[in-house]
Design a protein around this motif. Structure first.
Motif, PDB file in Angstrom:
ATOM      1  N   ASN A   1      15.770  -2.495  -3.411  1.00 53.17           N
ATOM      2  CA  ASN A   1      15.015  -1.136  -2.498  1.00 53.17           C
ATOM      3  C   ASN A   1      16.152  -0.500  -1.430  1.00 53.17           C
ATOM      4  O   ASN A   1      15.822  -0.716  -0.352  1.00 53.17           O
ATOM      5  CB  ASN A   1      13.854  -1.204  -2.138  1.00 53.17           C
ATOM      6  CG  ASN A   1      13.177   0.170  -1.923  1.00 53.17           C
ATOM      7  OD1 ASN A   1      13.471   1.224  -2.415  1.00 53.17           O
ATOM      8  ND2 ASN A   1      12.239   0.172  -0.918  1.00 53.17           N
TER       9      ASN A   1
ATOM     10  N   ASP B   1       5.131   7.223  -8.194  1.00 54.36           N
ATOM     11  CA  ASP B   1       5.937   7.070  -7.164  1.00 54.36           C
ATOM     12  C   ASP B   1       5.723   8.298  -5.998  1.00 54.36           C
ATOM     13  O   ASP B   1       5.610   7.726  -5.054  1.00 54.36           O
ATOM     14  CB  ASP B   1       7.402   7.146  -7.468  1.00 54.36           C
ATOM     15  CG  ASP B   1       8.404   7.106  -6.412  1.00 54.36           C
ATOM     16  OD1 ASP B   1       8.670   5.822  -6.063  1.00 54.36           O
ATOM     17  OD2 ASP B   1       8.920   8.004  -6.012  1.00 54.36           O
TER      18      ASP B   1
ATOM     19  N   VAL C   1      17.300  -0.685  -7.193  1.00 50.55           N
ATOM     20  CA  VAL C   1      16.184  -0.146  -6.446  1.00 50.55           C
ATOM     21  C   VAL C   1      14.974  -1.149  -6.755  1.00 50.55           C
ATOM     22  O   VAL C   1      14.392  -1.721  -5.799  1.00 50.55           O
ATOM     23  CB  VAL C   1      15.734   1.151  -6.695  1.00 50.55           C
ATOM     24  CG1 VAL C   1      14.168   1.382  -6.217  1.00 50.55           C
ATOM     25  CG2 VAL C   1      16.591   2.228  -6.356  1.00 50.55           C
TER      26      VAL C   1
ATOM     27  N   ARG D   1       7.980   1.005  -4.653  1.00 48.37           N
ATOM     28  CA  ARG D   1       9.172   1.419  -5.307  1.00 48.37           C
ATOM     29  C   ARG D   1       9.916   0.428  -6.263  1.00 48.37           C
ATOM     30  O   ARG D   1      10.267   0.852  -7.281  1.00 48.37           O
ATOM     31  CB  ARG D   1      10.134   2.072  -4.109  1.00 48.37           C
ATOM     32  CG  ARG D   1      11.311   2.644  -4.942  1.00 48.37           C
ATOM     33  CD  ARG D   1      11.760   3.946  -4.108  1.00 48.37           C
ATOM     34  NE  ARG D   1      11.106   5.130  -4.392  1.00 48.37           N
ATOM     35  CZ  ARG D   1      11.326   6.473  -3.615  1.00 48.37           C
ATOM     36  NH1 ARG D   1      12.288   6.361  -2.965  1.00 48.37           N
ATOM     37  NH2 ARG D   1      10.518   7.420  -4.050  1.00 48.37           N
ATOM     38  N   SER D   2      10.074  -0.826  -5.579  1.00 52.48           N
ATOM     39  CA  SER D   2      10.649  -1.825  -6.488  1.00 52.48           C
ATOM     40  C   SER D   2      10.020  -2.100  -7.899  1.00 52.48           C
ATOM     41  O   SER D   2      10.457  -2.264  -8.920  1.00 52.48           O
ATOM     42  CB  SER D   2      10.916  -3.276  -5.700  1.00 52.48           C
ATOM     43  OG  SER D   2      11.551  -3.029  -4.756  1.00 52.48           O
TER      44      SER D   2
ATOM     45  N   GLN E   1       8.764  -0.611   0.199  1.00 50.92           N
ATOM     46  CA  GLN E   1       9.654  -1.375  -0.610  1.00 50.92           C
ATOM     47  C   GLN E   1       8.926  -1.864  -1.786  1.00 50.92           C
ATOM     48  O   GLN E   1       9.732  -2.189  -2.914  1.00 50.92           O
ATOM     49  CB  GLN E   1      10.225  -2.510   0.060  1.00 50.92           C
ATOM     50  CG  GLN E   1      11.165  -1.997   1.484  1.00 50.92           C
ATOM     51  CD  GLN E   1      11.757  -2.658   2.484  1.00 50.92           C
ATOM     52  OE1 GLN E   1      11.013  -4.016   2.337  1.00 50.92           O
ATOM     53  NE2 GLN E   1      12.536  -2.492   3.226  1.00 50.92           N
TER      54      GLN E   1
ATOM     55  N   MET F   1      17.086   7.973  -3.228  1.00 50.15           N
ATOM     56  CA  MET F   1      17.161   7.439  -4.468  1.00 50.15           C
ATOM     57  C   MET F   1      17.486   8.611  -5.630  1.00 50.15           C
ATOM     58  O   MET F   1      18.101   8.343  -6.564  1.00 50.15           O
ATOM     59  CB  MET F   1      15.985   6.549  -4.932  1.00 50.15           C
ATOM     60  CG  MET F   1      15.747   5.916  -6.248  1.00 50.15           C
ATOM     61  SD  MET F   1      14.348   5.264  -6.659  1.00 50.15           S
ATOM     62  CE  MET F   1      13.300   6.783  -7.159  1.00 50.15           C
TER      63      MET F   1
END
Length: 343
Positions: A147, A61, A143, A85-86, A82, A165
């Motif tokens: 996200n 990440d 998330v 991270r998803s 998006q 987050m």
């Protein structure tokens, strides 16, 4: 426990802050031995492997975020962020044992519209997602799904502050701040407008403003009482989150967060159930007193959200609030010998 009876709700008899404890059942000697081997031999080994894998996803990440800063076009940069991270959030859930997540869109009205099929909810940037808060796992699922943008809430004014987050993931281990710093507090409308313009995703609001153990709801903050929080262009989406568990529960309301994660990863699999209310049954900001025309009765949004969430979650509402949780954590931590930070 008697020493925590102060935080047992008088109306329901529920203690919403202590970690859920599985019911004791009689087992054969073979099952008891098998359970001990799983809990004290196999489980810790599995957990160590899983935690190492989670550490890799954290590094991934960080790397993907660093690479994202090199992108110049804002729209491409947001899509990239998006997507990566998803995917990583869903991978983290899988590693932790949430192999399949039971997420469904449902309606509450019986005999509705001649039995027409419930439509899937479309959540857009700038919309408001309202959910009960049971664990840091809630944040990971949101998330992975949307996200979104997360916010902290001021307990007095219902103003909000955008948080990352990582802050949202750590928040359940910390005492809920009574007030936000005035310089950081914003109206919810300003956050939803920013999210809509910049395509940042929906804005998640946990109106309980603290985690419970999932057995009941805490008092909800009146998020829509302040006119400055009302954004007519935002749609409200209501979701109920539950963690069915026969042994150790993924619900996290108190204690050391890392130890909770370690024990959680000892289990072969974990369960997460999410119920999403159909959009047609969600309260609408346009029906509030601020925007409602004279021909229709205005809707009290806070009451409507509370009623829908109670029905959707099939839980009872306690008289305890986030401030009661704050007091409970202060008392709990003082009683723990050699208390250390819950982060």
């Amino acid at each position: 426990m008697e020493k925590y009876s102060k935080w047992r709700d008088s109306g329901t008899g529920i203690q919403p802050f202590l970690q859920p404890v599985p019911a004791r059942t009689q087992q054969t000697v073979f099952k008891s031995v098998l359970g001990a081997v799983k809990s004290y031999v196999v489980g810790p080994v599995v957990s160590v492997v899983r935690l190492a894998s989670l550490a890799i996803t954290v590094v991934a990440d960080a790397v993907t975020n660093a690479l994202g800063t090199l992108l110049v076009v804002p729209s491409i940069k947001r899509k990239y962020s998006q997507c990566t991270r998803s995917v990583l959030a869903r991978l983290a859930l899988f590693i932790m044992g949430f192999h399949w997540i039971d997420a469904k869109t449902v309606g509450l009205q019986r005999g509705r519209r001649g039995g027409l099929k419930v439509r899937k909810v479309e959540v857009k940037s700038g919309d408001i997602v309202i959910a009960n808060h049971v664990s840091y796992i809630d944040v990971l699922w949101l998330v992975a799904k949307y996200n979104p943008v997360f916010v902290d809430i001021d307990n007095a004014s219902s103003m909000v502050q955008r948080v990352s987050m990582w802050t949202a993931l750590r928040a359940p281990a910390l005492q809920t701040p009574a007030l936000l710093q005035a310089s950081n507090a914003r109206t919810l409308k300003s956050v939803t407008e920013e999210a809509r313009i910049k395509k940042l995703g929906p804005v998640v609001v946990f109106p309980e403003n603290a985690t419970s153990n999932g057995r009941a709801l805490l008092q909800l903050l009146p998020m829509f009482e302040e006119p400055g929080n009302l954004d007519e262009k935002s749609q409200i989406h209501i979701m109920a989150i539950k963690y069915p568990a026969q042994s150790f529960s993924p619900a996290y309301s108190v204690g050391n967060q890392f130890w909770h994660l370690f024990v959680l990863c000892c289990q072969v699999y974990n369960s997460l159930v999410v119920r999403i209310l159909e959009q047609a049954e969600c309260p609408k900001i346009s029906e509030s007193a601020l925007f409602c025309n004279g021909d229709a009765d205005p809707v009290n949004l806070d009451e409507a959200v509370r009623d829908k969430l109670l029905q959707l979650a099939r839980l009872r509402m306690t008289k305890l609030s986030a401030m009661d949780k704050r007091d409970f954590l202060a008392f709990y931590n003082k009683r723990k010998t050699g208390y250390r930070s819950n982060i």
